[in-house]
Design a protein around this motif. Structure first.
Motif, PDB file in Angstrom:
ATOM      1  N   SER A 194       0.807  -1.223   0.000  1.00  0.00           N
ATOM      2  CA  SER A 194       0.000   0.000   0.000  1.00  0.00           C
ATOM      3  C   SER A 194       0.839   1.273   0.000  1.00  0.00           C
TER       4      SER A 194
ATOM      5  N   GLU B 184      -2.875   9.827   9.354  1.00  0.00           N
ATOM      6  CA  GLU B 184      -3.844   8.951  10.005  1.00  0.00           C
ATOM      7  C   GLU B 184      -3.464   8.539  11.420  1.00  0.00           C
TER       8      GLU B 184
ATOM      9  N   HIS C 170      -4.878 -10.186  11.070  1.00  0.00           N
ATOM     10  CA  HIS C 170      -6.293 -10.066  11.418  1.00  0.00           C
ATOM     11  C   HIS C 170      -6.569 -10.664  12.803  1.00  0.00           C
TER      12      HIS C 170
ATOM     13  N   VAL D 294      -0.653   2.046  11.564  1.00  0.00           N
ATOM     14  CA  VAL D 294      -1.960   2.519  11.091  1.00  0.00           C
ATOM     15  C   VAL D 294      -2.658   1.448  10.263  1.00  0.00           C
ATOM     16  N   GLU D 295      -1.947   0.881   9.303  1.00  0.00           N
ATOM     17  CA  GLU D 295      -2.586  -0.086   8.408  1.00  0.00           C
ATOM     18  C   GLU D 295      -2.992  -1.350   9.144  1.00  0.00           C
ATOM     19  N   SER D 296      -2.134  -1.867   9.998  1.00  0.00           N
ATOM     20  CA  SER D 296      -2.456  -3.104  10.707  1.00  0.00           C
ATOM     21  C   SER D 296      -3.590  -2.903  11.713  1.00  0.00           C
ATOM     22  N   SER D 297      -3.762  -1.657  12.229  1.00  0.00           N
ATOM     23  CA  SER D 297      -4.829  -1.405  13.207  1.00  0.00           C
ATOM     24  C   SER D 297      -6.217  -1.577  12.603  1.00  0.00           C
ATOM     25  N   ARG D 298      -6.319  -1.571  11.281  1.00  0.00           N
ATOM     26  CA  ARG D 298      -7.625  -1.744  10.634  1.00  0.00           C
ATOM     27  C   ARG D 298      -8.138  -3.183  10.749  1.00  0.00           C
ATOM     28  N   VAL D 299      -7.227  -4.125  10.964  1.00  0.00           N
ATOM     29  CA  VAL D 299      -7.640  -5.532  11.033  1.00  0.00           C
ATOM     30  C   VAL D 299      -7.228  -6.195  12.341  1.00  0.00           C
TER      31      VAL D 299
ATOM     32  N   LYS E 106      -5.893   7.324  14.607  1.00  0.00           N
ATOM     33  CA  LYS E 106      -5.885   5.958  15.135  1.00  0.00           C
ATOM     34  C   LYS E 106      -5.601   5.956  16.640  1.00  0.00           C
TER      35      LYS E 106
ATOM     36  N   GLY F 219      -7.260   2.556  18.147  1.00  0.00           N
ATOM     37  CA  GLY F 219      -6.694   1.458  17.364  1.00  0.00           C
ATOM     38  C   GLY F 219      -5.203   1.292  17.569  1.00  0.00           C
TER      39      GLY F 219
ATOM     40  N   THR G 132      -8.922   7.116  18.295  1.00  0.00           N
ATOM     41  CA  THR G 132      -9.977   6.100  18.305  1.00  0.00           C
ATOM     42  C   THR G 132      -9.559   4.801  18.973  1.00  0.00           C
TER      43      THR G 132
END
Length: 554
Positions: free
Chosen positions: A57, A288, A184, A202-207, A292, A297, A295
């Motif tokens: 990404s 971001e 995940h 940031v990216e890993s906190s989404r899953v 994160k 994450g 919130t």
């Protein structure tokens, strides 16, 4: 006289070095171990040993006008902050436009670079390569440009983390990270708050179930967006701002910048506040990360003290249990394994290169390193400026100082970096972008003269002073002058705005009285600052111009 040049690596530094060789009438041969150009920006699903690696990404945090080469603007419809695939497309356009591909030998690794037995007389080099079939071949070159970068050898300091051998989960370096798919529902600890560490957190906190971001020093975090949504570097990386940095105390500038950052999100409240001032190291660029943290994450933690099985103990005594993955975003080591040890001079934590380019102890200046630099700015224009200087030295148009003078300059640079920046074995390369570009431009003879432009081309003067320091400024005059440079400067904001034009919106016309007053006051302020700056540092071109207009009689 140098004729043939070996270029090691076909990343952005290698591509612009090939072009600079061709511009000077030299004969470049580039060796690239991969099957494509792009270097760092060539994405691979599996990381390859001794090569830079990026994640799926990855998007660059330098805007397109600030990262493009000086005589080849990035297409107007490209986004301002580009995904790595778009950056690779741009490099291909550049290589095709200037017919660089025919000079590149793909899937060919450089095994060794050695001085020939008659080096004291010839200054020539012996380069041993290995092709895709494993066959070795020996070549002779008049000179060598090393463009191998500094993100190829991941630094994984396991000995600094007590108990890592007992860790029950999985750990790896950010060099191996490709995406969050395997994270995940897991508890993840990311160690290191550089740009890669922030992006991965940031990216890993989404899953992930929860992400903990561990940092020893903290960091100042800035956004790519500035006022009115402009790219932050287009707004602030200007000559006017650079002049202010020469005139005002850096501690005051740091205070002012920190105040602006804290107005967006208080770094103390967000547990980000570092031990260093804003301008003593390159900040983290991440829009971001604060969201994160806000919130939940991502939770910011201090340095890791110990690892016990699946538990991670931090220096403040807090413990996170049931950790599944540890990602080490702990930087990179620097190495040139194909060079003889006596070629590279050491100075403090860094490789001691004269102006970050030339080994200062060689009998002949027939080797250079391009792209081995770090600044708050893109590597592309810096590497291009270096390569323009290097090829003029190789061609005999420019002379380097004596070895003794270069060694002294290297030590002075090292002391300056130690004084002005936080340096270590992993980050020993930082320079100020504009100062460095202007310094090397002075060696080439292509630096823009504000005084000369003021008297000869006032509309261009205004854009060079107030506008962003884009690479086009170094094609206005001197060797390699490009006829399109002036137009490129005048249209750089048009190309910046172009990707936004996806829906027709009525624009406001005219300028308010308050706006005009603000511009007038700023103009008066910059005039005073520029006058004072020129009083302290009178340009030779201005002195020459005044003497021409008002000659003195004997």
């Amino acid at each position: 006289m140098v004729r043939t040049v070996a270029v090691i690596g076909a990343g952005p530094s290698g591509l612009t070095s090939i072009k600079s060789c061709l511009d000077e009438g030299l004969e470049p041969t580039c060796f690239e171990s991969s099957d494509d150009i792009g270097g760092l920006w060539k994405f691979k699903e599996v990381s390859e040993p001794n090569r830079a690696s990026i994640y799926r990404s990855l998007t660059i945090n330098i805007s397109k006008e600030m990262m493009c080469f000086s005589d080849f603007p990035i297409p107007a419809d490209y986004p301002n902050y580009m995904h790595h695939s778009r950056i690779l497309q741009y490099f291909r356009l550049y290589a095709e436009h200037f017919k660089l591909l025919q000079h590149i030998h793909f899937q060919t690794s450089v095994r060794s670079v050695r001085q020939r037995p008659d080096f004291s007389h010839s200054g020539q080099w012996e380069v041993v390569t290995e092709n895709r079939e494993g066959q070795e071949e020996t070549h002779m070159f008049d000179s060598v440009i090393v463009c191998s970068g500094h993100y190829s050898y991941p630094h994984l300091p396991l000995k600094d983390f007590s108990g890592i051998e007992s860790f029950e989960g999985k750990y790896f370096h950010s060099w191996d990270y490709k995406g969050p798919e395997d994270l995940h529902g897991k508890r993840v600890v990311v160690i290191g708050i550089g740009n890669s560490g922030g992006d991965i957190a940031v990216e890993s906190s989404r899953v992930a179930k929860q992400v903990y971001l561990s940092t020893r020093r903290g960091a100042w975090v800035i956004r790519v967006l500035s006022d009115n949504g402009l790219p932050v570097d287009m707004k602030y990386n200007t000559r006017f701002v650079h002049i202010l940095f020469q005139l005002l105390p850096v501690n005051w500038l740091s205070w002012f910048g920190e105040k602006k950052l804290n107005a967006m999100y208080d770094h103390t409240m967000y547990a980000l506040k570092p031990k260093h001032r804003l301008f003593s190291t390159i900040p983290v660029i991440n829009d971001e990360l604060p969201n994160k943290i806000l919130t939940g994450g991502v939770m910011v933690k201090p340095n890791v003290q110990q690892i016990r099985g699946s538990s991670v103990v931090f220096e403040d005594g807090s413990v996170v249990d049931k950790v599944d993955v540890i990602v080490f975003a702990t930087g990179y080591n620097y190495d040139f394994p194909f060079l003889p040890p006596n070629v590279m001079h050491k100075s403090g934590h860094r490789v001691g290169l004269y102006k970050h380019v030339f080994p200062p102890t060689l009998e002949h200046p027939t080797m250079a390193v391009v792209g081995f630099i770090h600044a708050l700015g893109a590597i592309m224009p810096q590497a291009e400026m270096q390569s323009r200087w290097v090829t003029r030295v190789f061609k005999g148009h420019k002379k380097l100082p004596s070895n003794q003078a270069m060694l002294k300059a290297v030590e002075c640079d090292t002391k300056d970096m130690d004084k002005n920046y936080i340096v270590s074995k992993l980050v020993p390369l930082q320079v100020d972008f504009v100062s460095y570009m202007d310094d090397i431009a002075g060696e080439v003879g292509v630096g823009p003269s504000l005084a000369w432009l003021f008297f000869t081309d006032y509309p261009l003067f205004k854009r060079v002073l107030w506008g962003p320091v884009t690479a086009y400024q170094y094609r206005i005059t001197g060797p390699g002058k490009w006829s399109g440079a002036r137009r490129a400067i005048f249209t750089q904001f048009e190309r910046m705005f172009q990707p936004f034009k996806t829906r027709q919106v009525e624009e406001k016309q005219g300028c308010s009285v308050a706006g005009r007053l603000l511009k007038l006051s700023l103009t008066a302020m910059v005039g005073g600052a520029a006058a004072y700056y020129f009083h302290l540092h009178p340009p030779s071109s201005l002195t020459y111009l005044l003497s021409t207009l008002n000659p003195q009689r004997a």
